[in-house]
Design a protein around this motif. Structure first.
Motif, PDB file in Angstrom:
ATOM      1  N   TYR A  21      16.163   7.445  57.155  1.00  0.00           N
ATOM      2  CA  TYR A  21      15.369   7.999  56.055  1.00  0.00           C
ATOM      3  C   TYR A  21      14.407   6.952  55.495  1.00  0.00           C
ATOM      4  O   TYR A  21      13.250   7.243  55.233  1.00  0.00           O
ATOM      5  CB  TYR A  21      16.273   8.535  54.936  1.00  0.00           C
ATOM      6  CG  TYR A  21      15.476   8.949  53.731  1.00  0.00           C
ATOM      7  CD1 TYR A  21      14.815  10.174  53.701  1.00  0.00           C
ATOM      8  CD2 TYR A  21      15.334   8.100  52.634  1.00  0.00           C
ATOM      9  CE1 TYR A  21      14.055  10.558  52.619  1.00  0.00           C
ATOM     10  CE2 TYR A  21      14.566   8.471  51.545  1.00  0.00           C
ATOM     11  CZ  TYR A  21      13.938   9.693  51.540  1.00  0.00           C
ATOM     12  OH  TYR A  21      13.166  10.064  50.464  1.00  0.00           O
ATOM     13  N   TYR A  25      10.471   7.312  55.403  1.00  0.00           N
ATOM     14  CA  TYR A  25       9.706   7.272  54.147  1.00  0.00           C
ATOM     15  C   TYR A  25       8.565   6.259  54.241  1.00  0.00           C
ATOM     16  O   TYR A  25       7.456   6.526  53.795  1.00  0.00           O
ATOM     17  CB  TYR A  25      10.619   6.942  52.965  1.00  0.00           C
ATOM     18  CG  TYR A  25       9.864   6.937  51.667  1.00  0.00           C
ATOM     19  CD1 TYR A  25       9.531   8.127  51.033  1.00  0.00           C
ATOM     20  CD2 TYR A  25       9.444   5.747  51.081  1.00  0.00           C
ATOM     21  CE1 TYR A  25       8.808   8.136  49.859  1.00  0.00           C
ATOM     22  CE2 TYR A  25       8.724   5.749  49.908  1.00  0.00           C
ATOM     23  CZ  TYR A  25       8.415   6.942  49.299  1.00  0.00           C
ATOM     24  OH  TYR A  25       7.685   6.954  48.138  1.00  0.00           O
ATOM     25  N   GLU A  35      12.509  13.317  54.605  1.00  0.00           N
ATOM     26  CA  GLU A  35      13.740  14.092  54.794  1.00  0.00           C
ATOM     27  C   GLU A  35      13.626  14.994  56.019  1.00  0.00           C
ATOM     28  O   GLU A  35      14.559  15.103  56.815  1.00  0.00           O
ATOM     29  CB  GLU A  35      14.038  14.926  53.556  1.00  0.00           C
ATOM     30  CG  GLU A  35      14.486  14.106  52.374  1.00  0.00           C
ATOM     31  CD  GLU A  35      14.634  14.931  51.103  1.00  0.00           C
ATOM     32  OE1 GLU A  35      14.514  16.176  51.166  1.00  0.00           O
ATOM     33  OE2 GLU A  35      14.868  14.317  50.050  1.00  0.00           O
ATOM     34  N   THR A  38      13.789  12.889  59.180  1.00  0.00           N
ATOM     35  CA  THR A  38      15.156  12.419  59.406  1.00  0.00           C
ATOM     36  C   THR A  38      16.017  13.541  59.959  1.00  0.00           C
ATOM     37  O   THR A  38      16.764  13.348  60.925  1.00  0.00           O
ATOM     38  CB  THR A  38      15.760  11.873  58.092  1.00  0.00           C
ATOM     39  OG1 THR A  38      14.919  10.836  57.589  1.00  0.00           O
ATOM     40  CG2 THR A  38      17.157  11.324  58.326  1.00  0.00           C
ATOM     41  N   GLN A  39      15.896  14.717  59.375  1.00  0.00           N
ATOM     42  CA  GLN A  39      16.687  15.852  59.838  1.00  0.00           C
ATOM     43  C   GLN A  39      16.329  16.221  61.282  1.00  0.00           C
ATOM     44  O   GLN A  39      17.208  16.416  62.125  1.00  0.00           O
ATOM     45  CB  GLN A  39      16.479  17.053  58.930  1.00  0.00           C
ATOM     46  CG  GLN A  39      17.324  18.249  59.309  1.00  0.00           C
ATOM     47  CD  GLN A  39      17.156  19.407  58.346  1.00  0.00           C
ATOM     48  OE1 GLN A  39      16.268  19.409  57.517  1.00  0.00           O
ATOM     49  NE2 GLN A  39      18.017  20.386  58.469  1.00  0.00           N
TER      50      GLN A  39
END
Length: 176
Positions: A21, A25, A35, A38-39
């Motif tokens: 993450y 970012y 987010e 990352t997912q």
């Protein structure tokens, strides 16, 4: 094809998610986009989990993350959205918010770089990769990493947002 080891992946996910993450970012400059990246990285890592060498799972996931960011960047013009600039407060005393402002200023300054420059700086200085590792990660020649990093650092040295953070740090050190 054998099914993925869910327990091993769950352990990896809990350990690697915060680091992925933070990298996302720094690359994207937006919490929601980080987010999402990352997912998506974890989903793609899970689907390939049976093929991944356990010792290099984080490197594999990090490469997926960088590639996803590059793909997103290429399509960005279709869904670009403006964001408000973060104010740069100047304080005479040490305030915990100064650290938040400093991190936000660095993230904002990184957004002023090109996609390749930002990726090179994040790999070299945030992930602490060597020039060769960065070249391998980004799929470019080592000379490209060197010139891109040098160009990015020149831009960051003259970024007014970073000078304001340095001035705040200098002012607060003298006040302590």
């Amino acid at each position: 094809m054998q099914p993925p080891d869910d327990d091993a992946f769950a352990s990896f996910m809990y350990a690697a998610s915060p680091r992925l993450y933070r990298v996302a970012y720094l690359l994207a400059g937006d919490a929601a986009q980080a987010e999402e990246l990352t997912q998506q990285t974890l989903v793609r890592t899970y689907t390939a989990w049976a093929r991944i060498d356990a010792g290099d799972a984080y490197g594999y996931a990090r490469r997926i993350l960088v590639n996803l960011h590059n793909d997103w960047w290429r399509r960005r013009f279709l869904r670009e959205r403006p964001v408000a600039a973060v104010p740069e407060p100047r304080r005479a005393e040490r305030d915990p918010a100064d650290a938040v402002v400093a991190r936000q200023s660095v993230a904002q300054a990184l957004q002023g770089l090109t996609r390749r420059e930002r990726a090179a700086v994040v790999c070299r200085f945030y992930l602490d990769l060597t020039e060769q590792q960065t070249a391998d990660e980004l799929g470019v020649a080592i000379g490209t990493v060197k010139s891109t990093t040098a160009r990015a650092l020149r831009k960051l040295r003259i970024d007014p947002a970073l000078h304001a953070v340095t001035a705040v740090d200098t002012d607060t050190k003298g006040a302590s």
